[in-house]
Design an enzyme around this catalytic site. Structure first.
Site, PDB file in Angstrom:
ATOM      1  N   TYR A  62      -2.028  -1.770  10.367  1.00 56.47           N
ATOM      2  CA  TYR A  62      -2.009  -1.806   8.892  1.00 56.47           C
ATOM      3  C   TYR A  62      -0.689  -1.254   8.353  1.00 56.47           C
ATOM      4  O   TYR A  62      -0.044  -1.865   7.493  1.00 56.47           O
ATOM      5  CB  TYR A  62      -3.189  -0.995   8.366  1.00 56.47           C
ATOM      6  CG  TYR A  62      -3.412  -1.068   6.872  1.00 56.47           C
ATOM      7  CD1 TYR A  62      -4.066  -2.159   6.292  1.00 56.47           C
ATOM      8  CD2 TYR A  62      -2.989  -0.041   6.032  1.00 56.47           C
ATOM      9  CE1 TYR A  62      -4.287  -2.220   4.925  1.00 56.47           C
ATOM     10  CE2 TYR A  62      -3.208  -0.092   4.670  1.00 56.47           C
ATOM     11  CZ  TYR A  62      -3.859  -1.184   4.121  1.00 56.47           C
ATOM     12  OH  TYR A  62      -4.079  -1.232   2.752  1.00 56.47           O
ATOM     13  N   SER A 122       0.864  -1.186   0.000  1.00 58.14           N
ATOM     14  CA  SER A 122       0.000   0.000   0.000  1.00 58.14           C
ATOM     15  C   SER A 122       0.899   1.234   0.000  1.00 58.14           C
ATOM     16  O   SER A 122       2.103   1.127   0.323  1.00 58.14           O
ATOM     17  CB  SER A 122      -0.848  -0.018   1.280  1.00 58.14           C
ATOM     18  OG  SER A 122      -1.476   1.230   1.499  1.00 58.14           O
TER      19      SER A 122
HETATM   20  P1  NAD Z   1     -11.542  -5.886  -0.432  1.00 58.94           P
HETATM   21  O1  NAD Z   1     -12.070  -5.823   0.960  1.00 58.94           O
HETATM   22  O2  NAD Z   1     -12.401  -5.435  -1.579  1.00 58.94           O
HETATM   23  O3  NAD Z   1     -11.025  -7.353  -0.745  1.00 58.94           O
HETATM   24  C1  NAD Z   1     -10.297  -8.089   0.186  1.00 58.94           C
HETATM   25  C2  NAD Z   1     -10.270  -9.523  -0.257  1.00 58.94           C
HETATM   26  O4  NAD Z   1      -9.564 -10.270   0.734  1.00 58.94           O
HETATM   27  C3  NAD Z   1     -11.654 -10.152  -0.380  1.00 58.94           C
HETATM   28  O5  NAD Z   1     -11.652 -11.075  -1.453  1.00 58.94           O
HETATM   29  C4  NAD Z   1     -11.807 -10.891   0.955  1.00 58.94           C
HETATM   30  O6  NAD Z   1     -12.700 -11.993   0.908  1.00 58.94           O
HETATM   31  C5  NAD Z   1     -10.380 -11.345   1.156  1.00 58.94           C
HETATM   32  N1  NAD Z   1     -10.056 -11.685   2.537  1.00 58.94           N
HETATM   33  C6  NAD Z   1     -10.170 -10.930   3.661  1.00 58.94           C
HETATM   34  N2  NAD Z   1      -9.787 -11.624   4.738  1.00 58.94           N
HETATM   35  C7  NAD Z   1      -9.393 -12.852   4.283  1.00 58.94           C
HETATM   36  C8  NAD Z   1      -8.898 -14.015   4.906  1.00 58.94           C
HETATM   37  N3  NAD Z   1      -8.712 -14.096   6.238  1.00 58.94           N
HETATM   38  N4  NAD Z   1      -8.633 -15.093   4.133  1.00 58.94           N
HETATM   39  C9  NAD Z   1      -8.841 -15.058   2.785  1.00 58.94           C
HETATM   40  N5  NAD Z   1      -9.307 -13.971   2.151  1.00 58.94           N
HETATM   41  C10 NAD Z   1      -9.575 -12.891   2.894  1.00 58.94           C
HETATM   42  O7  NAD Z   1     -10.171  -5.048  -0.376  1.00 58.94           O
HETATM   43  P2  NAD Z   1      -9.327  -4.312  -1.506  1.00 58.94           P
HETATM   44  O8  NAD Z   1      -9.569  -2.860  -1.354  1.00 58.94           O
HETATM   45  O9  NAD Z   1      -9.504  -4.942  -2.833  1.00 58.94           O
HETATM   46  O10 NAD Z   1      -7.854  -4.608  -0.960  1.00 58.94           O
HETATM   47  C11 NAD Z   1      -7.027  -5.636  -1.460  1.00 58.94           C
HETATM   48  C12 NAD Z   1      -5.595  -5.402  -0.994  1.00 58.94           C
HETATM   49  O11 NAD Z   1      -5.147  -4.148  -1.486  1.00 58.94           O
HETATM   50  C13 NAD Z   1      -5.428  -5.366   0.521  1.00 58.94           C
HETATM   51  O12 NAD Z   1      -4.216  -5.985   0.885  1.00 58.94           O
HETATM   52  C14 NAD Z   1      -5.380  -3.878   0.820  1.00 58.94           C
HETATM   53  O13 NAD Z   1      -4.673  -3.599   1.987  1.00 58.94           O
HETATM   54  C15 NAD Z   1      -4.656  -3.382  -0.413  1.00 58.94           C
HETATM   55  N6  NAD Z   1      -4.878  -1.947  -0.692  1.00 58.94           N
HETATM   56  C16 NAD Z   1      -6.121  -1.476  -0.988  1.00 58.94           C
HETATM   57  C17 NAD Z   1      -6.289  -0.132  -1.284  1.00 58.94           C
HETATM   58  C18 NAD Z   1      -7.635   0.455  -1.668  1.00 58.94           C
HETATM   59  O14 NAD Z   1      -7.741   1.671  -1.831  1.00 58.94           O
HETATM   60  N7  NAD Z   1      -8.669  -0.327  -1.869  1.00 58.94           N
HETATM   61  C19 NAD Z   1      -5.184   0.725  -1.258  1.00 58.94           C
HETATM   62  C20 NAD Z   1      -3.933   0.200  -0.937  1.00 58.94           C
HETATM   63  C21 NAD Z   1      -3.786  -1.146  -0.662  1.00 58.94           C
END
Ligand code: NAD
Length: 260
Positions: free
Chosen positions: A155, A142
């Protein structure tokens, strides 16, 4: 670009992971999906992705907070596809609280899912990659893997840890045809973020556009969300042969956030 390759994308039933899985399938790679959700919805996504892209698409419901289940997921992917060439550690959760009030169990689960899961999956997938002298490991960190923000101690710690793990895995495998990189997104438009926009608009009684510009994207200079397709495109490039010399890096895709 990825024809004949097979990938695991953790946390790919939603958001960025699903976007990366779609981009991989479109580029010709077999994909193992992973994550939580309604079984019928996951099966709909799995079968439509396979039909659209003419690749194999499998699913593992492994819980990324459990080391044994992560190893089992890698073995299942090796059985389904014959090999795992690309591993994307994407699953992640967030919890927001001042350090003084941060519940210990929330700290433990953020660290387990956002950092330790990467370790377990990498450990399980590396022997096969080493045997074939080719591998791509992408850890979705991130912008918070590069800079901090208040109230996100677990985080930010986990995501900085992911960048450190990425460097070590890159160094240990540099002579084995395996690269390891961290992707560091800023705010990406996902269903979760869409929900936050609606919530904030209601709470503050201001229009959605204002919430996006002044609240959610206050630290993102472009004032635009990153789309999951952009992250997917970067993941495909980093997984290609053209990116064989890119390793051990933390690549920001953050609309200029960390340039400040
Ligand atoms: P999201 O909540 O849409 O998706 C998260 C996914 O992880 C889902 O498929 C969920 O089922 C799965 N998940 C959660 N806990 C789990 C577990 N214990 N076992 C298996 N699967 C699990 O989130 P997102 O926004 O798509 O984020 C995805 C990644 O990107 C994360 O690591 C997040 O930190 C990172 N990220 C997101 C953003 C953003 O703006 N959305 C920015 C920077 C980094």
């Amino acid at each position: 670009m990825l024809g004949g390759k097979s990938a695991i994308v953790t946390g790919s039933t939603s958001g960025i992971g699903l976007g990366i899985a779609r981009s991989f399938a479109a580029a010709g790679a077999n994909v193992m999906l992973n994550g939580f959700g309604k079984p019928e919805e996951i099966e709909r996504v799995r079968s439509s992705l396979a039909a659209e892209s003419n690749v194999k698409v499998a699913f593992s419901g492994a819980d990324m907070s459990k080391g044994e289940q992560i190893e089992q997921m890698v073995r299942e992917a090796e059985q389904a596809f014959g090999q795992v060439d690309i591993l994307v550690n994407n699953a992640g959760i967030q919890f927001v609280s001042p350090v003084t009030d941060f519940p210990a169990e929330k700290w433990a689960s953020v660290l387990a899912i956002d950092l330790s899961s990467n370790f377990f999956a990498i450990k399980a997938a590396l022997p096969g990659m080493r045997a074939r002298k080719w591998g791509r490991i992408l850890n979705v960190s991130s912008a918070h893997g590069l800079v901090g923000s208040p109230f996100k101690s677990a985080y930010v710690s986990a995501k900085h840890g992911v960048v450190g793990l990425t460097k070590v895995v890159a160094l240990e495998n540099a002579e084995h045809g395996i690269t390891c990189n961290a992707i560091c997104p800023g705010f990406v438009r996902t269903p979760l973020v869409e929900g936050q926009i609606d919530g904030q608009a209601k709470a503050h009684g201001i229009p959605r556009e204002q919430v996006i510009r002044d609240v959610i994207l206050a630290s993102q200079p472009t004032k635009q969300f990153i789309e999951v397709e952009e992250v997917g495109g970067l993941a495909v490039f980093l997984s290609s042969d053209l990116a064989r010399s890119i390793t051990g890096t933390a690549i920001a895709i953050d609309g200029g956030w960390t340039a400040r």
